[in-house]
Design a protein around this motif. Structure first.
Motif, PDB file in Angstrom:
ATOM      1  N   GLY A 147     -15.782  -0.192 -15.049  1.00 58.86           N
ATOM      2  CA  GLY A 147     -17.214  -0.437 -15.163  1.00 58.86           C
ATOM      3  C   GLY A 147     -17.928   0.790 -14.908  1.00 58.86           C
ATOM      4  N   ASP A 148     -19.156   1.030 -15.395  1.00 56.34           N
ATOM      5  CA  ASP A 148     -20.089   2.089 -14.823  1.00 56.34           C
ATOM      6  C   ASP A 148     -20.147   2.250 -13.056  1.00 56.34           C
ATOM      7  OD1 ASP A 148     -21.011   2.746 -17.460  1.00 56.34           O
ATOM      8  OD2 ASP A 148     -22.373   1.582 -17.246  1.00 56.34           O
ATOM      9  N   VAL A 149     -20.074   1.020 -12.458  1.00 55.95           N
ATOM     10  CA  VAL A 149     -19.813   0.964 -11.184  1.00 55.95           C
ATOM     11  C   VAL A 149     -18.509   0.139 -10.915  1.00 55.95           C
ATOM     12  CG1 VAL A 149     -20.456  -0.098  -8.976  1.00 55.95           C
ATOM     13  CG2 VAL A 149     -22.018   0.940 -10.577  1.00 55.95           C
ATOM     14  N   ALA A 150     -17.333   0.763 -10.739  1.00 59.34           N
ATOM     15  CA  ALA A 150     -16.007   0.138 -10.901  1.00 59.34           C
ATOM     16  C   ALA A 150     -16.002  -0.696  -9.352  1.00 59.34           C
ATOM     17  CB  ALA A 150     -14.948   1.222 -10.832  1.00 59.34           C
ATOM     18  N   GLU A 151     -15.138  -1.757  -9.443  1.00 53.16           N
ATOM     19  CA  GLU A 151     -15.056  -2.519  -8.306  1.00 53.16           C
ATOM     20  C   GLU A 151     -13.538  -2.561  -7.861  1.00 53.16           C
ATOM     21  OE1 GLU A 151     -16.274  -6.771  -6.462  1.00 53.16           O
ATOM     22  OE2 GLU A 151     -16.823  -6.424  -8.368  1.00 53.16           O
ATOM     23  N   VAL A 152     -13.096  -2.577  -6.628  1.00 55.91           N
ATOM     24  CA  VAL A 152     -11.561  -2.714  -6.255  1.00 55.91           C
ATOM     25  C   VAL A 152     -11.728  -4.081  -5.073  1.00 55.91           C
ATOM     26  CG1 VAL A 152      -9.763  -1.837  -4.920  1.00 55.91           C
ATOM     27  CG2 VAL A 152     -11.057  -0.064  -6.658  1.00 55.91           C
ATOM     28  N   ILE A 153     -11.016  -5.023  -5.556  1.00 53.22           N
ATOM     29  CA  ILE A 153     -10.771  -6.072  -4.548  1.00 53.22           C
ATOM     30  C   ILE A 153      -9.433  -5.926  -3.748  1.00 53.22           C
ATOM     31  CG2 ILE A 153     -10.646  -8.685  -4.262  1.00 53.22           C
ATOM     32  CD1 ILE A 153     -12.424  -8.759  -6.970  1.00 53.22           C
ATOM     33  N   ILE A 154      -9.382  -6.148  -2.499  1.00 53.65           N
ATOM     34  CA  ILE A 154      -8.167  -5.583  -1.963  1.00 53.65           C
ATOM     35  C   ILE A 154      -7.760  -7.072  -1.019  1.00 53.65           C
ATOM     36  CG2 ILE A 154      -6.809  -4.317  -0.264  1.00 53.65           C
ATOM     37  CD1 ILE A 154      -8.780  -2.110  -0.750  1.00 53.65           C
ATOM     38  N   ASP A 155      -6.493  -7.557  -1.176  1.00 50.72           N
ATOM     39  CA  ASP A 155      -6.244  -8.664  -0.387  1.00 50.72           C
ATOM     40  C   ASP A 155      -5.140  -8.119   0.602  1.00 50.72           C
ATOM     41  OD1 ASP A 155      -5.841 -11.288   0.322  1.00 50.72           O
ATOM     42  OD2 ASP A 155      -4.161 -11.758  -1.140  1.00 50.72           O
ATOM     43  N   ARG A 156      -5.434  -8.433   1.837  1.00 47.38           N
ATOM     44  CA  ARG A 156      -4.545  -8.023   2.743  1.00 47.38           C
ATOM     45  C   ARG A 156      -3.355  -8.859   3.199  1.00 47.38           C
ATOM     46  NH1 ARG A 156      -5.526 -11.661   6.753  1.00 47.38           N
ATOM     47  NH2 ARG A 156      -7.808 -12.510   7.115  1.00 47.38           N
ATOM     48  N   PRO A 157      -2.207  -8.641   3.864  1.00 54.69           N
ATOM     49  CA  PRO A 157      -0.933  -9.264   4.310  1.00 54.69           C
ATOM     50  C   PRO A 157      -1.724 -10.670   5.176  1.00 54.69           C
ATOM     51  CG  PRO A 157      -0.606  -7.061   4.813  1.00 54.69           C
ATOM     52  CD  PRO A 157      -2.148  -7.040   4.479  1.00 54.69           C
ATOM     53  N   GLU A 158      -1.045 -11.707   5.131  1.00 57.91           N
ATOM     54  CA  GLU A 158      -1.284 -13.034   5.813  1.00 57.91           C
ATOM     55  C   GLU A 158      -1.378 -12.555   7.231  1.00 57.91           C
ATOM     56  OE1 GLU A 158      -2.852 -16.258   6.071  1.00 57.91           O
ATOM     57  OE2 GLU A 158      -1.891 -16.129   4.051  1.00 57.91           O
ATOM     58  N   ILE A 159      -2.419 -13.005   7.908  1.00 59.22           N
ATOM     59  CA  ILE A 159      -2.478 -12.754   9.328  1.00 59.22           C
ATOM     60  C   ILE A 159      -2.750 -14.193   9.881  1.00 59.22           C
ATOM     61  CG2 ILE A 159      -3.999 -11.943  11.475  1.00 59.22           C
ATOM     62  CD1 ILE A 159      -4.643  -9.848   9.525  1.00 59.22           C
ATOM     63  N   GLU A 160      -3.555 -14.885   9.481  1.00 56.23           N
ATOM     64  CA  GLU A 160      -3.769 -16.289  10.154  1.00 56.23           C
ATOM     65  C   GLU A 160      -2.578 -17.216  10.607  1.00 56.23           C
ATOM     66  OE1 GLU A 160      -7.230 -15.167   7.526  1.00 56.23           O
ATOM     67  OE2 GLU A 160      -5.098 -15.060   7.527  1.00 56.23           O
ATOM     68  N   LYS A 161      -1.721 -17.413   9.662  1.00 61.97           N
ATOM     69  CA  LYS A 161      -0.470 -18.216  10.122  1.00 61.97           C
ATOM     70  C   LYS A 161       0.492 -17.638  11.015  1.00 61.97           C
ATOM     71  CE  LYS A 161       2.442 -17.024   5.966  1.00 61.97           C
ATOM     72  NZ  LYS A 161       3.106 -17.543   4.869  1.00 61.97           N
ATOM     73  N   ASP A 162       0.380 -16.533  11.006  1.00 59.42           N
ATOM     74  CA  ASP A 162       1.258 -15.477  11.950  1.00 59.42           C
ATOM     75  C   ASP A 162       0.808 -15.574  13.453  1.00 59.42           C
ATOM     76  OD1 ASP A 162       2.777 -14.784   9.673  1.00 59.42           O
ATOM     77  OD2 ASP A 162       1.820 -12.964   9.264  1.00 59.42           O
ATOM     78  N   ILE A 163      -0.367 -15.991  13.498  1.00 65.42           N
ATOM     79  CA  ILE A 163      -0.968 -15.691  15.109  1.00 65.42           C
ATOM     80  C   ILE A 163      -0.135 -16.328  15.914  1.00 65.42           C
ATOM     81  CG2 ILE A 163      -2.817 -16.017  16.513  1.00 65.42           C
ATOM     82  CD1 ILE A 163      -4.488 -15.260  14.371  1.00 65.42           C
TER      83      ILE A 163
END
Length: 271
Positions: A147-163
């Motif tokens: 788009g005129d204003v491009a958007e990037v959505i980043i999903d990170r590695p799972e952390i919650e279940k590893d704690i």
């Protein structure tokens, strides 16, 4: 790779076989194409040690082969692991001061296909990386919206279940009597750095990312030299690992040299 191992397993002397620097920069253009620059360096002293180790298995009449991180055929093969239609552009061997390794550059046409492995053990032949699993939640993944204003959505590695898992690991190491913070270990880890940075070819106009600097967003940044200078906080972490994301956020905020994006998803708009 469970991303918390970079922090909790910091106290296990054998997590890495030597001091390394791994810098990954993903450069994103306004059409969703871009490049990946990966620089991997290892202490020259460790390179020499590994060379000697390899020579012990060679014919004594032959010339010992020097260990090298720069293996261009392997770097070319790695392109497919980074994403669909990723191409290897160039690679060069690097020798600078007391460090040796390589810089590799890859190009991609579609950010949506890219996935980034945060585990530094996957970048070098240390013998400790990889568990034979290829789980998508172990990677950073990307969604690009043009788009005129491009958007990037980043999903990170799972952390919650590893704690909880990492908490148990730290407790086991404490009970087994691992010293972890002895002088030999500290000297080995000095200079070690790991980073994953996304650079946008344009101006960031909106983002929920924690670490934004101009056109760059840091997803992961750990400077072990700074971490090891804060022994009190690290020993506290060893004895009382974080139990939830709030604990992790407080921990990261109190220890210099540590950046770890905890938000999910991470969104960036740029033009």
């Amino acid at each position: 790779m469970k991303i918390l191992k970079l922090i909790i397993l910091l106290f296990i002397p054998l997590i890495f076989s030597g001091c390394i620097k791994v810098d990954t920069k993903v450069k994103v253009n306004k059409d969703g194409s871009g490049t990946i620059e990966e620089t991997v360096l290892m202490s020259s002293a460790v390179i020499e040690m590994m060379t000697q180790f390899m020579s012990s298995f060679q014919d004594s009449t032959g010339t010992p082969e020097k260990f090298s991180l720069f293996k261009e055929d392997e770097l070319k093969d790695k392109a497919s692991e980074l994403g669909k239609n990723v191409k290897y552009i160039s690679g060069e061997e690097i020798k600078k001061d007391e460090w040796e390794g390589y810089k590799a550059v890859y190009a991609f046409d579609d950010l949506n296909t890219i996935r980034m492995e945060p585990d530094p053990n996957e970048k070098v032949p240390t013998g400790t990386g990889g568990d034979g699993e290829n789980k998508e939640e172990e990677y950073y993944t990307f969604k690009f919206i043009p788009g005129d204003v491009a958007e990037v959505i980043i999903d990170r590695p799972e952390i919650e279940k590893d704690i909880k898992t990492e908490e148990e690991t730290a407790e086991e190491e404490t009970e087994s009597g691992e010293e972890g913070m002895n002088d030999q270990f500290i000297n080995m880890m000095k200079g070690m750095k790991i980073s994953i940075v996304i650079e946008f070819n344009g101006e960031i106009v909106e983002s929920n990312a924690t670490y934004v600097d101009g056109s760059e967003v840091t997803l992961l940044g750990i400077d072990f030299s700074e971490l090891l200078n804060n022994k009190e906080s690290l020993e506290k972490l060893k004895k009382h690992p974080p139990e939830n994301l709030d604990d992790m956020k407080e921990l990261i905020g109190n220890i210099p040299g540590m950046k770890l994006e905890l938000k999910r998803p991470i969104t960036i708009k740029f033009k």
